[in-house]
Design a protein around this motif. Structure first.
Motif, PDB file in Angstrom:
ATOM      1  N   ALA A 180       0.838  -0.936   0.084  1.00  0.00           N
ATOM      2  CA  ALA A 180       0.065  -0.243  -0.078  1.00  0.00           C
ATOM      3  C   ALA A 180       0.906   1.285  -0.024  1.00  0.00           C
ATOM      4  CB  ALA A 180      -1.007  -0.080   1.199  1.00  0.00           C
ATOM      5  N   TRP A 181       1.895   1.307   0.910  1.00  0.00           N
ATOM      6  CA  TRP A 181       2.921   2.434   0.875  1.00  0.00           C
ATOM      7  C   TRP A 181       3.412   2.814  -0.363  1.00  0.00           C
ATOM      8  CZ3 TRP A 181       2.899   4.937   5.504  1.00  0.00           C
ATOM      9  CH2 TRP A 181       3.876   5.959   5.500  1.00  0.00           C
ATOM     10  N   GLN A 182       3.951   1.499  -1.037  1.00  0.00           N
ATOM     11  CA  GLN A 182       4.520   1.784  -2.492  1.00  0.00           C
ATOM     12  C   GLN A 182       3.533   2.176  -3.345  1.00  0.00           C
ATOM     13  OE1 GLN A 182       7.199   2.029  -3.529  1.00  0.00           O
ATOM     14  NE2 GLN A 182       8.186   0.166  -4.745  1.00  0.00           N
ATOM     15  N   ALA A 183       2.397   1.736  -3.341  1.00  0.00           N
ATOM     16  CA  ALA A 183       1.216   2.208  -4.285  1.00  0.00           C
ATOM     17  C   ALA A 183       0.986   3.602  -4.024  1.00  0.00           C
ATOM     18  CB  ALA A 183      -0.028   1.430  -4.156  1.00  0.00           C
ATOM     19  N   ALA A 184       1.057   4.186  -2.768  1.00  0.00           N
ATOM     20  CA  ALA A 184       0.462   5.555  -2.619  1.00  0.00           C
ATOM     21  C   ALA A 184       1.869   6.360  -3.165  1.00  0.00           C
ATOM     22  CB  ALA A 184       0.260   5.673  -1.070  1.00  0.00           C
ATOM     23  N   GLY A 185       3.110   6.094  -2.969  1.00  0.00           N
ATOM     24  CA  GLY A 185       4.243   6.485  -3.159  1.00  0.00           C
ATOM     25  C   GLY A 185       4.029   6.611  -4.952  1.00  0.00           C
ATOM     26  N   ILE A 186       3.638   5.774  -5.807  1.00  0.00           N
ATOM     27  CA  ILE A 186       3.589   5.952  -7.054  1.00  0.00           C
ATOM     28  C   ILE A 186       2.514   7.077  -7.530  1.00  0.00           C
ATOM     29  CG2 ILE A 186       2.532   4.977  -9.042  1.00  0.00           C
ATOM     30  CD1 ILE A 186       4.389   2.062  -8.056  1.00  0.00           C
ATOM     31  N   LEU A 187       1.402   6.841  -6.887  1.00  0.00           N
ATOM     32  CA  LEU A 187       0.139   7.998  -6.849  1.00  0.00           C
ATOM     33  C   LEU A 187       0.526   9.396  -6.752  1.00  0.00           C
ATOM     34  CD1 LEU A 187      -2.829   5.892  -6.024  1.00  0.00           C
ATOM     35  CD2 LEU A 187      -2.237   6.242  -8.361  1.00  0.00           C
ATOM     36  N   ARG A 188       1.515   9.415  -5.744  1.00  0.00           N
ATOM     37  CA  ARG A 188       1.912  10.698  -5.401  1.00  0.00           C
ATOM     38  C   ARG A 188       2.794  11.519  -6.179  1.00  0.00           C
ATOM     39  NH1 ARG A 188       4.158   9.140  -0.339  1.00  0.00           N
ATOM     40  NH2 ARG A 188       2.104   8.671   0.527  1.00  0.00           N
ATOM     41  N   LEU A 189       3.202  10.758  -7.404  1.00  0.00           N
ATOM     42  CA  LEU A 189       4.314  11.278  -8.182  1.00  0.00           C
ATOM     43  C   LEU A 189       3.686  12.429  -8.957  1.00  0.00           C
ATOM     44  CD1 LEU A 189       6.308   8.237  -9.861  1.00  0.00           C
ATOM     45  CD2 LEU A 189       6.845  10.134  -8.142  1.00  0.00           C
TER      46      LEU A 189
END
Ligand SMILES: Nc1ncnc2c1ncn2[C@@H]1O[C@H](COP(=O)(O)O)[C@@H](O)[C@H]1O
Ligand SMILES: Nc1ncnc2c1ncn2[C@@H]1O[C@H](COP(=O)(O)O)[C@@H](O)[C@H]1O
Ligand SMILES: Nc1ncnc2c1ncn2[C@@H]1O[C@H](COP(=O)(O)O)[C@@H](O)[C@H]1O
Ligand SMILES: Nc1ncnc2c1ncn2[C@@H]1O[C@H](COP(=O)(O)O)[C@@H](O)[C@H]1O
Ligand SMILES: [Mg+2]
Ligand SMILES: [Mg+2]
Ligand SMILES: [Mg+2]
Ligand SMILES: [Mg+2]
Ligand SMILES: [Mg+2]
Ligand SMILES: [Mg+2]
Ligand SMILES: [Mg+2]
Ligand SMILES: [Mg+2]
Lengths: 224, 224, 224, 224, 224, 224, 224, 224
Positions: free
Chosen positions: F215-224
């Motif tokens: 989830a953390w990794q996914a959120a980091g990607i969406l935050r780009l």
């Protein structure tokens, strides 16, 4: 004037040859050939032959053997068992140790065991290629199996043969897993673990491909 | 009118008791207690006692033992070795099998070996807590070690004791790895693999914590 | 006019040579030769020699060594230890680090340790081929062992030697497992796990075949 | 009339207490509490306290501790480190051994190390929860790290902290992997293997969760 | 008269080339070169080039490359990354994916990632040889790290670099373990397990030596 | 008079709370609950809530949760995901991260991912029980899959679902192996290794059962 | 007005019941009970029973069974096989699948196979406790073995029984390793690897303890 | 005068050829070529051809094949499947066994299966390169899959193809993992473990790369 006793150990710098072992064990130290340079084997053999008039080297490849035999030409080398030896046991031990193997590909390990036994003065009848997938090949020799005083049973792949043999006899069985097989055989680990987990009682196990160690253990039992 | 010979096998549905084993091996079948319900053990014990007047069950916990002993109260249970047994060997075997252990925590396995030996009629002197980290504790008993006909050497953690003992004696050594230790000990796998890889010749190995199997092998050797 | 301090790092694109390490650690960065092309080693050596007048490369095969020595002919290469070096420590450290090995096949690793020690300015007496299968070979040197300030103990197969040595001495022991052995030795993993599980206290362990790392640790201890 | 010297070993049957170790190592034998019954620990402690006036037992759970302390109430038990001890080192050793840990969950192992050090007479400053995921927490203490004579670095999961610390200091580092983590952490094996494979030189490794062993090694280094 | 749409799949018998993938993923199917004969690669490349005017083959050795380039001479082969390619991405993607590697021996994997990125139209700045044993080499580039939109971090041995980098940045990190190392490195398994166990959040992991897969994932993220 | 900036780290002795992480990562440090005592969690939560007004603790069991919620009653605990949290992301991130799971037994891990996403301000549609053994259940949702910006795919046993999903979509996939299964599943190792070996490109992998990390990794990607 | 066909899938949120499977496979979906809460099992069973009038749940413990049977009292639960079922196959399949097991402790897995067969409408004669350590127990039934159309052979420890049985018959053998054993048995991995490595041809293998899967495969073969 | 029946076994010393197997299994013993010298294969082939007029040898490399074919020139050798054979099944079996493989690199194993089937008289249609990363390639052949009586599904890397295929068909599936892949593929172990853990029911598994064994099992099923 009293003589000095011979040194118990020959210090060659790179090796310390343990001459006492013949006194303690009845047999001189055996040399592990793998990973040694031919000249190192030759130097150790010199010391052993000078003091004990016999020597055995295991896991010797053809190139090593050729070089060492140039220095000590009275020895014998068998490319199947990869043993190199000089001399023999001074006398024959009583009894016999049968060497049984599961498949043709297990022969090098079975021969390492059988020829080590012979070098140690033990009678070593062979029974080859009697794996459990055709159990009648084994059962045809049931009586011969029960006649042996010790049995060395060599098998690769799933390593099931020692369990079956142990259930057929009353004498101690020494199981030798081999690295024969592929995939799930894991270079012999599967056969090793299987033999250790065997439900048959009356057997013990040595390292993968260690025909030499099994023979030594068998001779030790017959020497009792 | 001629009598029928007794059945070679008792079929209990969930188990097939192999009565012939006493004829073949000199000892009746031994029961593996782990994973069996107390009533199953009791039923098998009934058949064994009726036919052979003795029986041995291994890896029995205190709850199982209590229930089984209610049905067969003439038995003995030792909570250290986790053995449950009735009767004894009809006669004592010649020679002795020493049981040597590395640390206090290895005692349950060492006792499984020693008490199985005694049930099989073998003299089993003990030498406890002589691990290699204080080698003088072992060397103080060097002479006793060489007197034994067979040696069972029990060790956990790095499992180094059998290598050292095998180098000190001429008799066959049976090594028993134990699950004592933590982390890199991998529940006994490290000790097991170490014993199999040992540079000392004259030893073979049984399964982790298998004191019973070592004892059986030792008795088989002494019976030769 | 004030001089610019030398760059702390030489950036060669494929490598970043850390010149500061001599200030921080007293010794310049050491190069891991395995997997590097000879020209890469040569270029790194150029930078190290220009700045520090000495350099050490580990795990170098004969072909690499030949090429690099063509560019930097004042170096030394030993095919046993596979070390390639230029220069020496500016001064000798006090005390000594004994290097003890179990078998002849462990010599390359033991020499990697011993020659690294010497390059670091440490006196490094050797004791070779004293494996635990013939414990008297080791015990004959008990006094010499207790004299060493640090001990590096190198062993393959079951790796039992460090446990025994640690029990005999009071100084810190650094254990080095080797990949010598076959089957259950698992390319040195068995010795490694055994050393980590050892019941002897006062030892720590480095990677399989890492004689270099043990020497570095020993020198760090003597430098205290 | 001359007095008999005290026995070097107390033979309790189930254990052989090695009193000589204090002469050899300066510290009496330490007891491994795991897998011993409370009465066994109590009996061993009696012998140790009678002869040496101090004792240390590791890996003791709260139930064991309570029973043993009933017999020997002058001792101390810490439920975090799981250490049980009586007395202290007769004098303080020079220098210090810093104990650094990566996360809060590694505290039990770090405290086993730190309290063992204190029992051995070593000053043991702590630095907790400075794992590499927030490297600034560690770098804020860079100077304190370089002041320590020896460093014990404790980490679970990927076990990266010792590599980083070793690169920052010049003193010897002893790395302790912990069983903290889940899945790919493999109960500490991943951290252990990572520490052994570390590219940083100047560190060596002890068993998973073996804070005690690291402390012992550190004290041995400071005693030089 | 209306034209037939091109076939979505080319069936070559030994392979089924998936032309639809360019429509679905924006990039044509990439060929895994290992274990394929040069003629098979050539035949697949023919179909890809005919339809898509570009193609990428990974894990190609120099002999395979030479043969394939004889048939399709307009391609490029890099012996470090072992990539063989024709054409380029039709347009450049926005943003950048930094490729960071721990040691010189990790370069082939880092270059497989970086050159795949470039073939996919992604700007790929490199930062080589910044392993954690000399953390200042990495920290000197802290600002550059935070500027990258995605980071690919390549490391062998203990594989600690991605944990540290992830803690320094806010962008997603893709970690690539390499098979660099020996002994306890277990051909890259140790680095792989360490990266998966990392306490740093914000990173995910691909297979050992899989620079290609990391690049693909990074490009997919930038394409969002 | 100017105000002092708030401390970047709260030192609680047993823990060092990294307040800077919100500045660096946009989200405060998340607490790993496993192996921490409830009072430790409570103390850390106090610091986090005081400074950031929100907090997340993972891998919390019901007993821990109850105690902590007594001190901080405004929080929420979900016994399926084992998450304990206070507050929410200050604003919703654009896009969505679909959470897809193979079987009902994978739900706890899928929910750890989905609820972490929601706490981070990410829309997280679920698709449960669509394992590959009934591929039509998955294909029925093909369009929904292609709509997601990132996909988290959760599977135990053989872990084949992420390979299939990755082949159907163009967005990045984060695969999460679970410990669901028995025997050859090896507590999730088989699924983990399978996902890493997947022939589908465009996916990366996190630790076994690590829904949080995905989830953390996914959120980091969406935050780009 | 035409009737709507029944939905192919029941979406329960936490599970997606695949009703089509009866059309495709002739048997409705079977539920894996482990790791599901009793209410989840109950809800799935409701859907299955409503549509298909029969259902099977595997790996159900006594507590789960009790709760589920309260909702669906017309079912049956066997605590040995841990199966919970309602209804039966609409008709009996031709032929028979013999279930053979090596030891009493393998019974739960053998019964899982045999009772699944019966639920699927297959005649399933048993032969228990015929392990290879007493080969005559097996050979006494040689003729019965050759009469079976398919054979399911269940064994733990070294798992040798399927090799021997396969060598005696001409029909397909499905081997089921069990987790029975200790130490080197590695929770069934040793038996599994052994069966896969078997030199006997004509057998295939399912997961450890997967009696259910073997039965399903056997029924599929008989249905041809 | 009555003729003597032919010997059931030819004893060649190094091998025991089991001629009875044709009577028992309908097919003569197949020779495992790996690890046998060409002359040994030739001698065994002589006996098989004399008695049965057909023979099959598996895992034969080009050098072995050339030598053996010099003695028995009427045979055929295929370098892809590495099979060497003489003659054919006397009659065609009813039905068909489809051979499906995931990637081009799996072809050698798939061809070992398919050509063994043909030698055994089984119709063996192929479907190559239909791995799950492009599921539409497989689904395009859904009908053909359901027509096969038995399916052999060959896959390396994560080995997901058999799970998907098994879910699409009603016939028995035999899964063959291959050693294709790198890193986490662990030489085929990952695919093997994945197939054994598969959630799809109706499949069983053979050893890594064992196309031969799968074909044998399939033929046995069709022979029912
Ligand atoms: N093939 C073998 N396997 C295991 N141990 C061996 C083997 N050959 C010799 N040895 C033992 O290895 C020791 C000699 O090792 P080394 O000093 O290296 O020659 C002796 O104790 C031999 O008994
Ligand atoms: N936690 C520990 N880990 C490893 N070794 C220990 C530990 N605690 C004590 N020991 C050592 O274990 C040996 C004592 O074992 P025992 O005789 O079973 O009490 C001594 O040599 C101690 O130094
Ligand atoms: N379930 C989890 N799995 C992996 N890492 C986690 C998990 N929960 C929290 N973390 C991370 O673990 C670190 C906190 O560890 P600690 O300081 O022990 O609370 C933070 O960096 C979190 O991002
Ligand atoms: N590729 C293979 N994989 C597994 N078993 C095989 C293979 N080829 C032949 N066999 C079996 O191996 C046995 C023959 O082994 P051998 O006596 O060593 O030739 C026969 O039972 C064959 O059915
Ligand atoms: Mg044969
Ligand atoms: Mg002790
Ligand atoms: Mg020697
Ligand atoms: Mg923290
Ligand atoms: Mg470098
Ligand atoms: Mg389901
Ligand atoms: Mg039985
Ligand atoms: Mg393809």
């Amino acid at each position: 004037m009293s003589e000095r006793p011979p040194e118990p150990i020959s210090d060659l710098g790179f090796a310390r040859v343990d001459h006492d072992r013949e006194a303690r064990n009845g047999v001189p130290e055996v040399v592990f050939g793998e990973g040694k340079r031919a000249e190192q084997i030759s130097a150790i053999a010199s010391r052993l032959l000078a003091r004990h008039q016999r020597a055995l080297v295991t896991r010797v490849d053809e190139t090593q053997a050729e070089t060492v035999l140039r220095d000590h030409p009275e020895g014998h080398y068998d490319p199947i068992s990869r043993l190199l030896w000089w001399g023999q046991a001074p006398q024959q031990l009583p009894g016999s140790a049968a060497v049984i193997c599961a498949g043709t590909s297990d022969l090098p390990v079975a021969e390492e065991a059988a020829q080590t036994l012979e070098w140690l003065g033990v009678h070593a009848p062979r029974l080859n290629d009697v794996g459990v997938a055709g159990i009648d090949r084994l059962l045809a020799h049931r009586e011969a199996l029960t006649r042996a005083d010790v049995l060395i049973v060599v098998a690769g792949m799933e390593g099931a043969l020692p369990s079956v043999v142990t259930g057929l006899v009353n004498s101690p069985v020494i199981a030798v897993p081999t690295s024969v097989g592929y995939g799930a055989s894991l270079q012999g680990l599967t056969a090793l673990l299987g033999m250790l987990s065997a439900c048959a009682t009356g057997m013990s196990v040595v390292n993968i491909d260690n025909g030499f160690g099994a023979a030594w253990q068998a001779a030790g039992i017959l020497r009792l």
